[in-house]
Design an enzyme around this catalytic site. Structure first.
Site, PDB file in Angstrom:
ATOM      1  N   SER A  69       0.793  -1.288  -0.036  1.00  0.00           N
ATOM      2  CA  SER A  69      -0.140   0.098  -0.199  1.00  0.00           C
ATOM      3  C   SER A  69       0.872   1.170  -0.063  1.00  0.00           C
ATOM      4  O   SER A  69       1.482   1.463  -1.082  1.00  0.00           O
ATOM      5  CB  SER A  69      -0.732  -0.164   1.211  1.00  0.00           C
ATOM      6  OG  SER A  69      -1.747   0.965   1.050  1.00  0.00           O
ATOM      7  N   GLY A 100      -0.816  -1.526  12.855  1.00  0.00           N
ATOM      8  CA  GLY A 100      -0.769  -2.773  12.494  1.00  0.00           C
ATOM      9  C   GLY A 100      -0.202  -3.082  11.364  1.00  0.00           C
ATOM     10  O   GLY A 100      -0.037  -4.300  10.585  1.00  0.00           O
TER      11      GLY A 100
HETATM   12  P1  NG1 Z   1      -2.057   1.256  11.097  1.00  0.00           P
HETATM   13  O1  NG1 Z   1      -0.628   1.133  10.600  1.00  0.00           O
HETATM   14  O2  NG1 Z   1      -2.399   0.134  11.788  1.00  0.00           O
HETATM   15  O3  NG1 Z   1      -2.266   2.619  11.620  1.00  0.00           O
HETATM   16  C1  NG1 Z   1      -2.803   2.224   8.521  1.00  0.00           C
HETATM   17  C2  NG1 Z   1      -3.936   3.029   8.824  1.00  0.00           C
HETATM   18  C3  NG1 Z   1      -5.097   2.347   8.670  1.00  0.00           C
HETATM   19  C4  NG1 Z   1      -5.484   1.472   7.727  1.00  0.00           C
HETATM   20  C5  NG1 Z   1      -4.369   0.668   7.620  1.00  0.00           C
HETATM   21  C6  NG1 Z   1      -4.232  -0.190   6.250  1.00  0.00           C
HETATM   22  C7  NG1 Z   1      -3.869   5.458   9.740  1.00  0.00           C
HETATM   23  C8  NG1 Z   1      -3.679   6.181  10.792  1.00  0.00           C
HETATM   24  N1  NG1 Z   1      -3.639   3.866   9.906  1.00  0.00           N
HETATM   25  O4  NG1 Z   1      -2.935   1.282   9.657  1.00  0.00           O
HETATM   26  O5  NG1 Z   1      -6.267   3.488   8.607  1.00  0.00           O
HETATM   27  O6  NG1 Z   1      -5.903   2.072   6.486  1.00  0.00           O
HETATM   28  O7  NG1 Z   1      -3.068   1.420   7.463  1.00  0.00           O
HETATM   29  O8  NG1 Z   1      -3.802   0.383   5.096  1.00  0.00           O
HETATM   30  O9  NG1 Z   1      -4.298   6.014   8.876  1.00  0.00           O
HETATM   31 ZN    ZN Z   2      -3.583   1.235  -0.014  1.00  0.00          ZN
END
Ligand code: NG1
Ligand code: ZN
Length: 553
Positions: free
Chosen positions: A66, A500
């Site tokens: 991503s 995550g």
């Molecule tokens: P993490 O790294 O768990 O904060 C990020 C985004 C999530 C979600 C995931 C998946 C923020 C603060 N966090 O997750 O909302 O989109 O990536 O791509 O934007």
């Molecule tokens: Zn993405």
């Protein structure tokens, strides 16, 4: 039928497990691309079992990291109707990925077969796609070996955006009812639906789209060909040949977190711009106001725009009993939540971070609008709502037009997952229909100032978030310290959760002014770094706090 242990053993030998602990997190497995080989093999095995559990329906596997840098990579599984892997299977994914020997792996597989009562005689079908990351090709090969080890059939769909793979998976499992199961079919479906809404209406000025130098750039160029004169779009940051440029100083996350324009743009007042992320499932819009100040239109603004437009149409079309709801996370701006509740008078549900949580909550409504503030989201229509839009007969022209627009929206908006290209067309279709500029759209409400930071700690899993990520239950005492600090600021709000997708904890702060939001974030970051396991060089901006909670440096 039993598992062919010799075959598994032979292929597993090509993908030995490294001394790393893996977790299926917010968005599947995600880490450095060079430590994922064995994980991919294990995901191939799991995909076969998941397909057999669904009596041979097609399971999707998307290889992407991503918005993360080009050296990262990851994988996530897609359910037959295009949703994210069922949460109850995430534990199985983690167990298989951490099995270091063939015996452990086979024991893990046998356990799943038993617990899920899987009939191994069922067929298994898996499709796989990847984004533009250099490590993608080898990782696809490893996953393919995993699928083969259990005798499944795998089809490599090559380079796709994440939402395209979700779309194709659903098409294949619905015998084409959702659309033609190809990349071209995807463009055609979206372009046709868009045309049904905008044809005959005055056009907007060109949209400049930052492709994050990822797969979204060529995909948008192909989509634009299907739209010819109906959409004027210029794709910037479309260098997918230089791997290191992926998401570098560009893309939706860079723009949202930094609250600034990406590289490659000479931003002038009045220009309309948007940024995709590296796998094109997120989008944020942005522009410069008359004073030349950068202004962001994030996922919250997209959600409110969509919710108010659809509510208006439902009213105009006189379709009875359609309940519209909105789903947000703790990262939603406080002003957005207030606007939705007080002005739009739409119910808001909060879930934990990660679209899989939002998606399921949105399914509870006839029209469920869900967006993360970072621009990842979509609008779900219940089968009852879709039926009602198709069976209601409009008696006036206005009613007929509203019904046709609603029907077109159900085709335009990706029903499987958040989709930057589909969301781009949805926003453009709404702005064309309302003849609205970005600044008019932006004027619905003013965001509170916010800041998103991260802190690297020795073990982020010591941080346990509860209450839809708004509070920490662990480490002991930290939440009280955060509460004490946020009470000092007007409209102060801050929360902390382990990421995550990265080995960090995230700190969010919101307040009435940017200086206050920055200060609150710097204080909370300082407390975590100094007292809860900060590692590496202490960032200069973090504040030092004494035992009574006073800022001392
Ligand atoms: P993490 O790294 O768990 O904060 C990020 C985004 C999530 C979600 C995931 C998946 C923020 C603060 N966090 O997750 O909302 O989109 O990536 O791509 O934007
Ligand atoms: Zn993405």
């Amino acid at each position: 039928m039993t598992l062919d242990k010799a075959k598994i053993n032979g292929l597993f030998a090509k993908h030995p497990k490294l001394d790393v602990t893996y977790t299926y997190g917010t968005a599947g497995f995600r880490t450095k691309g060079d430590v994922l080989d064995s994980v991919m093999f294990s995901v191939g095995l799991l995909a076969v079992l998941r397909s057999k559990k669904h009596a041979g329906k097609v399971i999707g596997a998307m290889v992407t990291a991503s918005h993360n840098p080009a050296v990262d990579n990851g994988v996530k599984l897609v359910e037959p109707m295009g949703e994210m892997l069922a949460q109850s299977w995430e534990t199985y994914a983690t167990v298989l990925a951490n099995a270091a020997t063939t015996d452990a792996l086979v024991a893990g597989l046998e356990d799943i077969v038993k617990k899920e009562q899987i009939d191994l005689a069922q067929p298994a079908n898996v499709i796989i796609a990847r984004d533009t990351r250099p490590s993608g090709t080898a990782l696809v090969a490893a996953l393919t070996d995993g699928v083969s080890a259990l005798g499944g059939k795998i089809t490599d769909k090559g380079l796709l955006t994440t939402p395209q793979l979700h779309y194709i998976t659903r098409c294949l499992n619905t015998n084409g009812a959702y659309g033609e199961p190809t990349e071209e079919g995807y463009y055609k479906k979206l372009a046709d639906a868009f045309k049904r809404i905008v044809t005959g209406k005055p056009k907007l000025s060109p949209l400049y789209v930052d492709g994050a130098n990822g797969i979204g750039a060529p995909a948008l160029q192909k989509l634009a060909k299907h739209l010819s004169s109906d959409l004027s779009v210029n794709v910037v940051n479309d260098d997918t040949a230089t791997a290191s440029k992926l998401n570098l100083k560009s893309g939706a996350d860079f723009v949202k977190v930094g609250q600034k324009k990406p590289d490659g743009f000479d931003l002038k007042p009045g220009m309309r711009c948007a940024s995709l992320d590296g796998d094109a499932d997120r989008i944020v819009f942005w522009y410069a106001n008359q004073e030349g100040t950068f202004k962001l239109l994030d996922g919250d603004k997209i959600a409110t725009l969509a919710a108010s437009f659809i509510m208006e149409l439902v009213k105009e079309a006189k379709v009875p009993n359609i309940n519209v709801g909105l789903v947000q996370t703790a990262y939603a701006n406080g002003s957005a939540t207030a606007y939705v509740k007080d002005t739009l008078q739409v119910p808001v549900v909060f879930t934990a971070t990660g679209v899989k949580h939002l998606h399921h909550a949105a399914e509870e409504f006839d029209v469920g609008v869900y967006f993360e503030a970072n621009g990842h989201g979509t609008v779900l229509f219940s089968p009852a709502a879709i039926k009602a839009f198709h069976t209601t007969d409009g008696s006036t022209d206005a009613q007929k037009r509203a019904l046709e627009t609603l029907r077109a929206l159900t085709d335009l908006i990706n029903q499987t997952v958040g989709d930057a290209l589909s969301d781009l067309l949805m926003v453009e279709a709404i702005l064309v229909s309302k003849n609205k500029s970005f600044s008019e759209w932006d004027s619905d409400y003013s965001d509170l100032a916010s800041r998103l930071e991260k802190v690297t700690v020795s073990n982020r899993l010591e941080f346990v978030a509860v209450k839809a990520d708004t509070e920490l239950s662990k480490p002991e005492g930290l939440q009280a310290k955060i509460n004490q600090q946020m009470a000092k600021f007007k409209h102060g709000r801050s929360f902390v959760r382990p990421s995550g997708t990265e080995d960090v904890v995230r700190v969010y702060a919101e307040a009435a002014t940017q200086a206050d939001a920055d200060l609150l974030a710097a204080i909370v970051c300082g407390i975590i770094f100094d007292h809860h396991g900060g590692v590496g060089t202490r960032p200069a901006g973090f504040k030092k706090v004494d035992k009574d909670g006073n800022v001392v440096a």
